[in-house]
Design an enzyme around this catalytic site. Sequence first.
Site, PDB file in Angstrom:
ATOM      1  N   SER A  89      -3.725  -0.770   2.115  1.00  0.00           N
ATOM      2  CA  SER A  89      -4.331  -2.054   1.764  1.00  0.00           C
ATOM      3  C   SER A  89      -4.007  -3.053   2.871  1.00  0.00           C
ATOM      4  O   SER A  89      -2.840  -3.408   3.079  1.00  0.00           O
ATOM      5  CB  SER A  89      -3.766  -2.547   0.438  1.00  0.00           C
ATOM      6  N   ASP A 111      -9.310  -6.031   0.460  1.00  0.00           N
ATOM      7  CA  ASP A 111      -9.452  -6.870  -0.732  1.00  0.00           C
ATOM      8  C   ASP A 111     -10.205  -8.143  -0.395  1.00  0.00           C
ATOM      9  O   ASP A 111      -9.794  -8.889   0.494  1.00  0.00           O
ATOM     10  CB  ASP A 111      -8.058  -7.242  -1.271  1.00  0.00           C
ATOM     11  N   HIS A 169     -12.811  -3.794  -1.932  1.00  0.00           N
ATOM     12  CA  HIS A 169     -12.507  -4.080  -3.337  1.00  0.00           C
ATOM     13  C   HIS A 169     -12.863  -5.539  -3.584  1.00  0.00           C
ATOM     14  O   HIS A 169     -12.157  -6.441  -3.127  1.00  0.00           O
ATOM     15  CB  HIS A 169     -11.013  -3.797  -3.567  1.00  0.00           C
ATOM     16  N   ASP A 204      -4.797   1.686  -7.467  1.00  0.00           N
ATOM     17  CA  ASP A 204      -4.580   0.457  -6.697  1.00  0.00           C
ATOM     18  C   ASP A 204      -3.526  -0.445  -7.344  1.00  0.00           C
ATOM     19  O   ASP A 204      -3.726  -0.952  -8.450  1.00  0.00           O
ATOM     20  CB  ASP A 204      -5.913  -0.298  -6.568  1.00  0.00           C
ATOM     21  N   GLY A 205      -2.432  -0.647  -6.621  1.00  0.00           N
ATOM     22  CA  GLY A 205      -1.439  -1.632  -7.040  1.00  0.00           C
ATOM     23  C   GLY A 205      -0.044  -1.069  -7.244  1.00  0.00           C
ATOM     24  O   GLY A 205       0.163  -0.196  -8.086  1.00  0.00           O
ATOM     25  N   GLY A 212       0.478   0.280  -0.150  1.00  0.00           N
ATOM     26  CA  GLY A 212       0.773  -1.077   0.300  1.00  0.00           C
ATOM     27  C   GLY A 212       2.234  -1.247   0.564  1.00  0.00           C
ATOM     28  O   GLY A 212       2.846  -0.488   1.314  1.00  0.00           O
TER      29      GLY A 212
HETATM   30  C1  DX5 Z   1      -4.031  -6.233  -5.678  1.00  0.00           C
HETATM   31  C2  DX5 Z   1      -4.793  -5.524  -4.620  1.00  0.00           C
HETATM   32  C3  DX5 Z   1      -4.141  -4.361  -3.945  1.00  0.00           C
HETATM   33  C4  DX5 Z   1      -2.843  -4.595  -3.226  1.00  0.00           C
HETATM   34  C5  DX5 Z   1      -2.158  -3.230  -3.106  1.00  0.00           C
HETATM   35  O1  DX5 Z   1      -4.877  -7.197  -6.224  1.00  0.00           O
HETATM   36  O2  DX5 Z   1      -6.018  -5.050  -5.171  1.00  0.00           O
HETATM   37  O3  DX5 Z   1      -5.088  -3.738  -3.090  1.00  0.00           O
HETATM   38  O4  DX5 Z   1      -3.006  -5.188  -1.975  1.00  0.00           O
HETATM   39  O5  DX5 Z   1      -0.956  -3.300  -2.430  1.00  0.00           O
HETATM   40  P1  DX5 Z   1       0.509  -3.373  -3.071  1.00  0.00           P
HETATM   41  O6  DX5 Z   1       1.194  -2.089  -2.708  1.00  0.00           O
HETATM   42  O7  DX5 Z   1       1.148  -4.525  -2.383  1.00  0.00           O
HETATM   43  O8  DX5 Z   1       0.378  -3.558  -4.552  1.00  0.00           O
HETATM   44 ZN    ZN Z   2      -7.342  -3.738  -4.016  1.00  0.00          ZN
END
Ligand code: DX5
Ligand code: ZN
Length: 231
Positions: free
Chosen positions: A11, A38, A70, A179-180, A201
Amino acid sequence: MPKQTIINAPSLANCNLLTIGSQIQQLVAAGVNFFHIDIMDGHYVPNLCFSLKLVQDLKAQYPDCIADVHLMVTNPAQYIAPLKKSGADYVSFHMDGTHFTRRILEDIRTQDMKAGVVINPSQRIDLIEPIIQFLDYAVLMTVEPGYAGQKFMPDSLGRLDELVRLKEKHSCSFPISIDGGVDFFHAKECVARGAEIFVTGIYTVFNQEDGITAACRRFQTEMEAVISSDM
Ligand code: DX5
Ligand code: ZN
């Protein structure tokens, strides 16, 4: 059954904006070609992130990479044509940001991009049942959308099982993206349950003591080991 693949989809929201170019370069050198971008509008979620310009710049520099966008926006319909112009390959959006999910999915597909919807932690998994046949992928949020750096919600594992069962019920073979808050422990649990795209991430690829290259290598090796141990 087709072989389960593992896609590391870092991400870019986790990048330092002052050094994003060199971080992307390191990711590419480590074998990454799938980037999660994002886009937030400050309305669907109370935050802002990237604009279409990042998609455009990424694709100009790395035309062969996959830009997985996204959309965390209200009225995603208006972004589809501009995203195509910017070079997006995958586009996912939230169903409660629109009244016209099916039309948007068709629009994305008509413009030769892969179409996905994103399921929030507070939404029922079977929300996607009426449109499941129009999906090229589904994204399971494992944190509330809007911010990077949150902790993986452990009950997401049961929800992933539910999503896999729903796919089976409808004989769908599209990949599930997680995701997340993806950390190594939960990523492995999700691999074992059949997920294939991992939005890595803060806990996996970025801010690792070992650096991006070693973290990417470790991710690929450990996730593929889970698949081999299952066979
Ligand atoms: C949250 C986002 C994610 C985020 C994922 O709203 O959709 O894509 O950046 O990364 P981490 O690992 O920091 O949760
Ligand atoms: Zn995302």
